[in-house]
Design an enzyme around this catalytic site. Structure first.
Site, PDB file in Angstrom:
ATOM      1  N   HIS A  72      -1.925   1.031  -5.958  1.00  0.00           N
ATOM      2  CA  HIS A  72      -0.983   1.004  -7.075  1.00  0.00           C
ATOM      3  C   HIS A  72      -0.074  -0.210  -6.955  1.00  0.00           C
ATOM      4  CE1 HIS A  72      -2.376   5.043  -7.739  1.00  0.00           C
ATOM      5  NE2 HIS A  72      -1.865   5.465  -6.612  1.00  0.00           N
TER       6      HIS A  72
ATOM      7  N   GLU B 125       4.375   6.753  -3.646  1.00  0.00           N
ATOM      8  CA  GLU B 125       4.141   8.200  -3.665  1.00  0.00           C
ATOM      9  C   GLU B 125       4.132   8.775  -2.258  1.00  0.00           C
ATOM     10  OE1 GLU B 125       0.472   8.232  -5.809  1.00  0.00           O
ATOM     11  OE2 GLU B 125      -0.741   7.772  -4.066  1.00  0.00           O
TER      12      GLU B 125
ATOM     13  N   HIS C 163      -5.610   3.432  -0.500  1.00  0.00           N
ATOM     14  CA  HIS C 163      -5.668   4.824  -0.062  1.00  0.00           C
ATOM     15  C   HIS C 163      -6.708   5.614  -0.859  1.00  0.00           C
ATOM     16  CE1 HIS C 163      -2.860   4.829  -3.503  1.00  0.00           C
ATOM     17  NE2 HIS C 163      -3.370   6.030  -3.771  1.00  0.00           N
TER      18      HIS C 163
ATOM     19  N   ARG D  64      -8.551   0.897  -9.399  1.00  0.00           N
ATOM     20  CA  ARG D  64      -9.680   1.503  -8.687  1.00  0.00           C
ATOM     21  C   ARG D  64     -10.484   0.400  -8.003  1.00  0.00           C
ATOM     22  NH1 ARG D  64     -11.979   4.073 -12.893  1.00  0.00           N
ATOM     23  NH2 ARG D  64     -10.453   5.750 -12.823  1.00  0.00           N
TER      24      ARG D  64
END
Length: 327
Positions: free
Chosen positions: A106, A123, A181, A201
Site C-alpha cells: 500500500h 494497518e 505483505h 497487487r
C-alpha cells in the site's frame, strides 16, 4: 436539537473474495446470506463507496458521513475533526483467508495523495484464529534495492526474498505503508487501518477468477510504494496480561490496545481527544452508559463518540477486545 450521541453499532458490510472462506459465519457467527464466501467484513467504514450505516438506537439508518457532518468534533474529537473533516479516519475489518491473499503493498500518504487523492494505508492485524501451520508474509528477509527486487520479480524468485512468519492466535503484526505483505491461508484476523482502499497487487499466484481471468497486477505502481529496507523483527512484541489494558501499536494513525477481561471494569476516556472503537474478539460484555445498556458480542464492533467519557463494562463469562483511538 440534535439527538444525544450514544455507543454506536453499524450494519456489517460483507464482501466475498476469490480467497474468502466460511469462518466469518462458522467462527464469528455473522450470517453473510447467499454469498459463496466472505473474505472481509467492513465493520466501521468511511470509504466513500462503502460508508457504514448505524444499526440501532435513535440514529438508526444514519450514515457515518452524515453523523460527521452533523456532530463533527463531538463524534471524533477536535483534533481529529480538524485534520480529517467529514472523512472518518479508520477502517475496521474482519478478514478470513481460506487461501493466500495476493502479495501486495500500500502507498504512504504522500504517494496516495499524489496518485489517488487519498490517504495512504498503514494497518495492523490481530490474529483471532489460525489453522495449524498457518503463515503470513511481512517485509523482506534481507536488505533489498529496487534493482534487486525487480531481478527477483522478473526471474520468478520473488518469494525467496520475502519474510514468512508463522501466525497464531494473539499474534500482532504492524504493517506501515510500504511493507510488502500477504495474509496466508487459514488465518482469521481483525484489521485496523487508515481509511483507504488502495492496494497495489504484486503477485497473485497465477490465480484465475470464475471467468478464467487473472486479476490485474500493479507491478510498476508498486515500485515507488515499496519500502525495500530489511527489518530484523516484523512481529509486534507484547506481553499479554489478564484484566489489564495492554498497548499493542502506537503510530500517528491509530493507537490500539488489547483488554482480555475475566470480570467487569470501568473505562475513563476523558483525557482523550478522540473517538474510541471496541472490536470484540471473544466473549461478550455490556456497555452501561447514561442509564442505558449496550450489549456487545464476539464479532461486533462499537464506536464510542468523543462525548462519551466514562463507561462501565459488565460481563458474565469474560471478553477480549481491541481498543483503538487516535492519540
Amino acid at each position: 436539537m440534535s439527538t444525544a450521541l450514544y455507543p454506536l453499532k453499524f450494519k456489517t458490510i460483507f464482501k466475498d473474495k476469490i480467497w474468502g472462506g466460511q469462518k466469518i459465519k462458522t467462527y464469528l457467527h455473522k450470517d453473510f446470506g447467499n454469498l459463496p464466501n466472505c473474505g472481509e467484513t467492513w465493520e466501521i467504514s468511511g470509504v466513500k463507496s462503502d460508508v457504514s450505516i448505524v444499526n440501532g438506537g435513535a440514529l438508526d439508518g444514519e450514515s457515518l458521513a452524515d453523523l460527521l457532518e452533523q456532530y463533527g468534533a463531538d463524534l471524533v474529537g477536535e483534533k481529529v475533526y480538524q485534520h480529517f473533516g467529514n472523512i472518518f479516519p479508520l477502517l475496521v475489518k474482519f478478514i478470513d483467508a481460506n487461501e493466500d491473499l495476493s502479495i501486495q503493498v500500500h502507498p504512504n500518504d504522500e504517494l496516495a495523495k499524489k496518485r489517488h487523492n487519498s490517504f495512504g494505508k498503514t494497518e495492523m492485524w490481530y490474529i483471532i484464529e489460525s489453522d495449524p501451520g498457518s503463515t503470513l508474509i511481512a517485509g523482506f528477509n534481507q536488505e533489498m534495492t529496487e534493482e534487486k527486487y525487480l531481478e527477483k520479480f522478473n526471474s520468478g524468485h520473488l518469494m525467496d526474498v520475502l519474510n514468512r512468519e508463522t501466525a497464531n492466535e494473539g499474534d500482532v503484526f504492524f504493517l506501515p505503508a510500504g511493507r510488502v505483505h500477504t495474509i496466508g491461508a487459514g488465518l482469521l484476523l481483525a484489521e485496523i487501518q487508515q481509511t483507504s482502499d488502495i492496494t497495489y497487487r504484486i503477485y497473485d499466484f497465477d490465480r484465475v477468477d470464475a471467468n478464467g481471468h487473472k486479476r490485474e497486477l500493479h507491478t510498476q505502481e508498486a515500485l515507488a510504494a515499496i519500502d525495500y529496507k530489511y527489518y530484523g523483527n516484523y512481529k509486534t512484541k507484547y506481553t499479554p496480561e489478564k484484566d489489564e489494558t495492554v498497548e499493542l501499536v502506537s503510530c500517528p494513525y491509530f493507537t490500539t490496545s488489547v483488554l482480555d477481561a475475566s470480570h467487569g471494569t470501568s473505562k475513563d476516556y476523558s483525557n482523550l481527544d478522540s473517538f474510541v472503537i471496541h472490536v470484540c474478539l471473544a466473549g461478550a460484555y455490556t456497555i452501561n452508559y447514561n442509564g442505558e445498556s449496550y450489549p456487545v458480542k464476539m464479532g461486533e464492533c462499537i464506536l464510542l463518540p468523543k462525548t462519551i467519557d466514562k463507561i462501565d463494562l459488565q460481563t458474565e463469562g469474560g471478553f477480549k477486545i481491541l481498543e483503538s483511538f487516535i492519540a
